[in-house]
Design a protein around this motif. Structure first.
Motif, PDB file in Angstrom:
ATOM      1  N   TRP A  25      10.510  25.231  13.776  1.00 52.15           N
ATOM      2  CA  TRP A  25       9.890  26.083  12.750  1.00 52.15           C
ATOM      3  C   TRP A  25      10.955  26.750  11.887  1.00 52.15           C
ATOM      4  O   TRP A  25      10.837  26.805  10.660  1.00 52.15           O
ATOM      5  CB  TRP A  25       9.007  27.120  13.441  1.00 52.15           C
ATOM      6  CG  TRP A  25       8.395  28.131  12.528  1.00 52.15           C
ATOM      7  CD1 TRP A  25       7.459  27.908  11.559  1.00 52.15           C
ATOM      8  CD2 TRP A  25       8.673  29.545  12.503  1.00 52.15           C
ATOM      9  NE1 TRP A  25       7.124  29.087  10.935  1.00 52.15           N
ATOM     10  CE2 TRP A  25       7.849  30.106  11.492  1.00 52.15           C
ATOM     11  CE3 TRP A  25       9.498  30.390  13.243  1.00 52.15           C
ATOM     12  CZ2 TRP A  25       7.865  31.474  11.199  1.00 52.15           C
ATOM     13  CZ3 TRP A  25       9.507  31.735  12.958  1.00 52.15           C
ATOM     14  CH2 TRP A  25       8.709  32.266  11.945  1.00 52.15           C
ATOM     15  N   LEU A  26      12.020  27.255  12.533  1.00 54.63           N
ATOM     16  CA  LEU A  26      13.115  27.872  11.785  1.00 54.63           C
ATOM     17  C   LEU A  26      13.822  26.845  10.897  1.00 54.63           C
ATOM     18  O   LEU A  26      14.238  27.156   9.781  1.00 54.63           O
ATOM     19  CB  LEU A  26      14.122  28.508  12.751  1.00 54.63           C
ATOM     20  CG  LEU A  26      13.642  29.744  13.529  1.00 54.63           C
ATOM     21  CD1 LEU A  26      14.673  30.150  14.581  1.00 54.63           C
ATOM     22  CD2 LEU A  26      13.360  30.910  12.580  1.00 54.63           C
ATOM     23  N   LYS A  28      12.395  24.187   9.608  1.00 58.58           N
ATOM     24  CA  LYS A  28      11.470  23.889   8.520  1.00 58.58           C
ATOM     25  C   LYS A  28      11.529  24.951   7.431  1.00 58.58           C
ATOM     26  O   LYS A  28      11.436  24.656   6.227  1.00 58.58           O
ATOM     27  CB  LYS A  28      10.046  23.787   9.076  1.00 58.58           C
ATOM     28  CG  LYS A  28       9.012  23.337   8.059  1.00 58.58           C
ATOM     29  CD  LYS A  28       7.647  23.186   8.705  1.00 58.58           C
ATOM     30  CE  LYS A  28       6.605  22.734   7.677  1.00 58.58           C
ATOM     31  NZ  LYS A  28       5.259  22.595   8.301  1.00 58.58           N
ATOM     32  N   LEU A  29      11.692  26.211   7.852  1.00 53.33           N
ATOM     33  CA  LEU A  29      11.785  27.310   6.895  1.00 53.33           C
ATOM     34  C   LEU A  29      13.188  27.438   6.296  1.00 53.33           C
ATOM     35  O   LEU A  29      13.425  28.285   5.436  1.00 53.33           O
ATOM     36  CB  LEU A  29      11.410  28.630   7.586  1.00 53.33           C
ATOM     37  CG  LEU A  29       9.956  28.784   8.051  1.00 53.33           C
ATOM     38  CD1 LEU A  29       9.786  30.089   8.815  1.00 53.33           C
ATOM     39  CD2 LEU A  29       8.995  28.725   6.874  1.00 53.33           C
ATOM     40  N   LYS A  30      14.106  26.584   6.801  1.00 50.40           N
ATOM     41  CA  LYS A  30      15.511  26.602   6.352  1.00 50.40           C
ATOM     42  C   LYS A  30      16.180  27.947   6.633  1.00 50.40           C
ATOM     43  O   LYS A  30      16.926  28.476   5.818  1.00 50.40           O
ATOM     44  CB  LYS A  30      15.602  26.252   4.857  1.00 50.40           C
ATOM     45  CG  LYS A  30      15.106  24.842   4.549  1.00 50.40           C
ATOM     46  CD  LYS A  30      15.255  24.498   3.085  1.00 50.40           C
ATOM     47  CE  LYS A  30      14.777  23.075   2.825  1.00 50.40           C
ATOM     48  NZ  LYS A  30      14.875  22.687   1.392  1.00 50.40           N
ATOM     49  N   PHE A  31      15.864  28.473   7.825  1.00 47.15           N
ATOM     50  CA  PHE A  31      16.492  29.711   8.276  1.00 47.15           C
ATOM     51  C   PHE A  31      17.780  29.371   9.018  1.00 47.15           C
ATOM     52  O   PHE A  31      17.927  29.615  10.213  1.00 47.15           O
ATOM     53  CB  PHE A  31      15.548  30.494   9.190  1.00 47.15           C
ATOM     54  CG  PHE A  31      14.529  31.318   8.449  1.00 47.15           C
ATOM     55  CD1 PHE A  31      14.307  31.153   7.091  1.00 47.15           C
ATOM     56  CD2 PHE A  31      13.770  32.268   9.118  1.00 47.15           C
ATOM     57  CE1 PHE A  31      13.360  31.904   6.415  1.00 47.15           C
ATOM     58  CE2 PHE A  31      12.813  33.028   8.452  1.00 47.15           C
ATOM     59  CZ  PHE A  31      12.611  32.841   7.090  1.00 47.15           C
ATOM     60  N   LYS A 120      17.041  34.157   3.649  1.00 49.90           N
ATOM     61  CA  LYS A 120      16.014  33.756   2.687  1.00 49.90           C
ATOM     62  C   LYS A 120      16.316  34.243   1.280  1.00 49.90           C
ATOM     63  O   LYS A 120      15.995  33.564   0.296  1.00 49.90           O
ATOM     64  CB  LYS A 120      14.649  34.288   3.137  1.00 49.90           C
ATOM     65  CG  LYS A 120      13.466  33.468   2.617  1.00 49.90           C
ATOM     66  CD  LYS A 120      13.506  32.048   3.169  1.00 49.90           C
ATOM     67  CE  LYS A 120      12.301  31.242   2.651  1.00 49.90           C
ATOM     68  NZ  LYS A 120      12.388  29.833   3.081  1.00 49.90           N
TER      69      LYS A 120
END
Length: 348
Positions: A25-26, A28-31, A120
């Protein structure tokens, strides 16, 4: 001890399992982690590794603690000294447990805001120093105020005895001043320790085990469950954070862990014990203070090759795994000293 085992297993299982969900998930969010140029050059290979993985053990620790406490209070081995479940002593202990968890969560939220802005919003500095400090000081004030209003103001000092800080205005000022120093300092010391794969987690393992032992000495089940949840959480996270790390805890995780460690010190009514028990945290902070102070005084000279001190050993050629093992062993020695002082101080 059954409740302690449950808290460890639950926190470990939830945290480790969340890695399969949170890390993708991280990504995917590019975190991903941004590696600054001021760090060791070989850290550049870690660029883009998912950050804010501390969310995994935050969820695991909180769920484990809440579930285990509920089960223990109503079905297992919490011993009630009187027939009234909310006796004065039990009420104070419950306030300590809940306020400690809230402090840790609040610190985690400050860390989350810092990480979110860095990643972000593409601001390498995250929260400004003033914003971060303000958030931590507000949380610190709220925690100390809760301790004061709930009359959790007595400290056990080994070889001295119990000291109640509610005696007069002078002792009250001492309580508030020292508590501000301990809480703010400890939270940020734990944060500084998070600089290489697995270091903060592995050192915190030794701290959690120590407070399970101290909780056993005190016969304080709540403390043992609290420390057990912490132990299980960081062990579960190490499955993903051990070198080479699949995720970093970020300030989200390290500040949360700082709040947990502080809470443990106050739960055992002996926050001064954090000095030997968290000796690596102390060394990390002192190395940073010495480096900055000496740099300013000498106009550019350094004591260490790089600070905090774990980076110094990196620059000396130590591998990250070696640093984790050595630092954890050093902290384990400090923990053994802390337990001995706590135990024999009671017998004095």
């Amino acid at each position: 001890m059954v409740s302690v085992i449950i808290s460890i297993v639950l926190a470990f299982g939830i945290t480790a399992a969340l890695g399969f969900v949170v890390i993708p998930w991280l990504r995917k969010l590019k975190f991903g982690q941004t590696i600054l140029d001021i760090g060791p050059s070989w850290h550049k290979a870690k660029q883009g590794t998912p950050n804010m993985g501390g969310l995994m053990f935050i969820i695991g620790i909180i769920l484990s603690f809440v579930v285990t406490m509920i089960v223990s209070m109503f079905a297992m081995d919490v011993q009630i000294e009187t027939n009234d479940i909310m006796s004065q002593q039990n009420h104070r202990e419950l306030v300590l447990l809940i306020s400690g968890l809230i402090l840790a969560l609040g610190c985690g939220i400050v860390g989350f805001a810092d990480d979110f802005i860095k990643i972000k919003m593409k601001r390498n500095e995250g929260l400004t120093a003033k914003q971060k400090t303000a958030g931590q000081l507000i949380l610190t004030f709220g925690y100390i105020l809760t301790l004061w209003l709930s009359h959790n103001t007595s400290w056990y000092i080994p070889f001295v005895g119990t000291v109640n800080f509610e005696k007069n205005i002078f002792t009250a000022i001492i309580f508030w001043a020292i508590s501000f120093f301990i809480i703010y300092g400890c939270v940020n010391s734990v944060n500084l320790t998070d600089g290489i794969d697995g270091l903060c987690s592995s050192v915190t393992v030794t701290v959690a085990v120590t407070f399970i032992i101290i909780g056993t000495i005190m016969n304080f089940t709540g403390l043992k469950i609290f420390a057990g949840a912490l132990l299980g959480g960081v062990l579960g996270f190490l499955c993903w954070n051990w070198n080479p790390a699949k995720t970093f805890m970020g300030d989200t995780g390290s500040l949360f862990l700082g709040g947990m460690v502080v809470a443990l010190g106050y739960l055992c009514k002996c926050p001064l014990i954090l000095l030997p028990v968290g000796i690596v945290y102390v060394c990390e902070t002192m190395s940073d203070i010495i480096q900055i102070g000496y740099f300013k005084i000498t106009h550019g000279k350094r004591v260490f090759k790089m600070a905090p001190i774990h980076h110094h050993f990196e620059m000396c050629g130590w591998k990250e795994k070696k640093i984790c093992f050595v630092f954890s062993f050093v902290n384990l020695v400090g923990c053994a000293i802390g337990v001995a002082v706590y135990y024999f101080g009671l017998k004095y």
